[in-house]
Design an enzyme around this catalytic site. Structure first.
Site, PDB file in Angstrom:
ATOM      1  N   SER A  44      -4.168  -5.778   1.419  1.00  0.00           N
ATOM      2  CA  SER A  44      -4.384  -6.902   2.329  1.00  0.00           C
ATOM      3  C   SER A  44      -5.744  -7.535   2.103  1.00  0.00           C
ATOM      4  O   SER A  44      -5.930  -8.734   2.331  1.00  0.00           O
ATOM      5  CB  SER A  44      -4.311  -6.444   3.788  1.00  0.00           C
ATOM      6  OG  SER A  44      -2.992  -6.310   4.223  1.00  0.00           O
TER       7      SER A  44
ATOM      8  N   ASN B 138       0.809  -1.233   0.000  1.00  0.00           N
ATOM      9  CA  ASN B 138       0.000   0.000   0.000  1.00  0.00           C
ATOM     10  C   ASN B 138       0.831   1.267   0.000  1.00  0.00           C
ATOM     11  O   ASN B 138       0.400   2.293   0.524  1.00  0.00           O
ATOM     12  CB  ASN B 138      -0.910   0.033   1.234  1.00  0.00           C
ATOM     13  CG  ASN B 138      -2.023  -0.982   1.177  1.00  0.00           C
ATOM     14  OD1 ASN B 138      -2.077  -1.814   0.280  1.00  0.00           O
ATOM     15  ND2 ASN B 138      -2.910  -0.943   2.145  1.00  0.00           N
TER      16      ASN B 138
END
Length: 321
Positions: free
Chosen positions: A244, A177
């Site tokens: 995730s 991320n």
């Protein structure tokens, strides 16, 4: 200084006491449309994460065991309880069971092996991850799902993953991320950028690339990673965002694909063959390959392709290896 691995950064949007729905991400990848063929029964998915809420009503009957490799609970290997929430959320996206309540995962009849390699703070030593991978191999896992990462390329971690691949275990990892929305810059997180893993980027529910998703040449495909509803601590539910959340969609998808493909071909397919079967179930979204790889995982196979299913697999394997 000891390097550590962490859960891929994620955002908790909201928590809820109770829900009853098929999550939108599960629908977007078309999982419900092939449940008449398979729901993943017989597949073992090892979830290397922060543990799991083992008493969650949507998960408790899917969990077949596990091991704790962290410093939580005085390092008791038999206690793999989740005190963070991340691992429980990931597990639910993969295989929350169908029980007329709560949520349902991509492969609702797959088995979950809970491998706790990150502690209550979402942090773990590389040694814990490596031990967790070898444990999953010893337990004959079909798929290893890792929504974790770190900035350091550790040869021992890479070697453990290669060992899993040689055993025909599919290793699925979140891409990370740290993205900036610019595909001209590369952001790397390990193990998500190793060539051997299936690296998963994120899109939103409108099929647009998530601004936070890492971009690099090792991204294989994308899945929903924004506003994802799944299981959470204390029997609750939560909506989270991050790569995730994208990776477990693909872990569950591979559980379905492996059952279906093995049935179609009358034998157990190798890891490269299964990877090829995943890639042929993707659709390009028009983004840079550095952001989306081969595109969005889309499990349904058009009817006009069904007759050439077997003929295509050889060419797909050759292109994937």
């Amino acid at each position: 200084m000891e390097h550590k691995v962490h859960v891929i950064p994620h955002t908790v949007i909201q928590q809820e006491e109770s829900v009853k729905e098929v999550p939108k991400g599960v629908e977007l990848i078309q999982a419900p449309k092939i449940w008449s063929e398979t729901k993943g029964k017989g597949m073992k998915v090892a979830v290397l994460d922060t543990g799991c809420d083992v008493n969650h009503p949507d998960l408790k009957d899917r969990i077949i065991g596990g091991r704790n490799f962290t410093d939580d609970d005085r390092s008791n290997p038999e206690i793999y309880t989740d005190y963070n929430g991340h691992g429980t959320h990931v597990a639910g996206t993969i295989a929350a069971q169908e029980n007329d309540a709560g949520v349902i995962g991509v492969a609702p009849e797959a088995d979950l092996l809970i491998v706790k390699v990150l502690n209550r703070n979402g942090s773990g030593q590389y040694a814990w991850i490596i031990k967790g991978i070898h444990y999953a191999i010893e337990q004959n896992a079909d798929i290893i799902s890792m929504s974790l990462g770190g900035p350091v390329d550790v040869p021992e971690l890479h070697a453990a993953i290669k060992t899993a691949i040689r055993k025909n275990i599919l290793v699925v990892c979140a891409a990370g991320n740290e993205g900036d929305g610019d595909d001209s810059t590369d952001e790397f997180a390990y193990p998500g950028c190793y060539n051997e893993v299936v690296s998963i980027g994120a899109i939103n529910l409108e099929r647009n690339s998530s601004r936070f998703t890492n971009s690099h040449n090792e991204v294989d495909c994308v899945a929903p990673g924004e506003g994802i509803l799944s299981t959470y601590l204390n029997g609750k539910y939560a909506t989270l965002s991050g790569t995730s959340m994208a990776a477990p969609h693909v872990s569950g998808a591979l559980a379905l694909i492996k059952v279906y493909a093995n049935q179609q071909f009358g034998r157990k397919l190798s890891e490269p063959e299964l990877y090829a079967q995943l890639i042929r179930r993707t659709v390009p979204l028009g983004n840079s390959p550095k952001l989306e790889g081969n595109g969005l995982v889309y499990l349904t196979v058009p009817e006009h392709l069904a007759g050439i299913f077997a003929e295509n697999v050889k060419a797909a394997v050759l292109s994937a290896t």
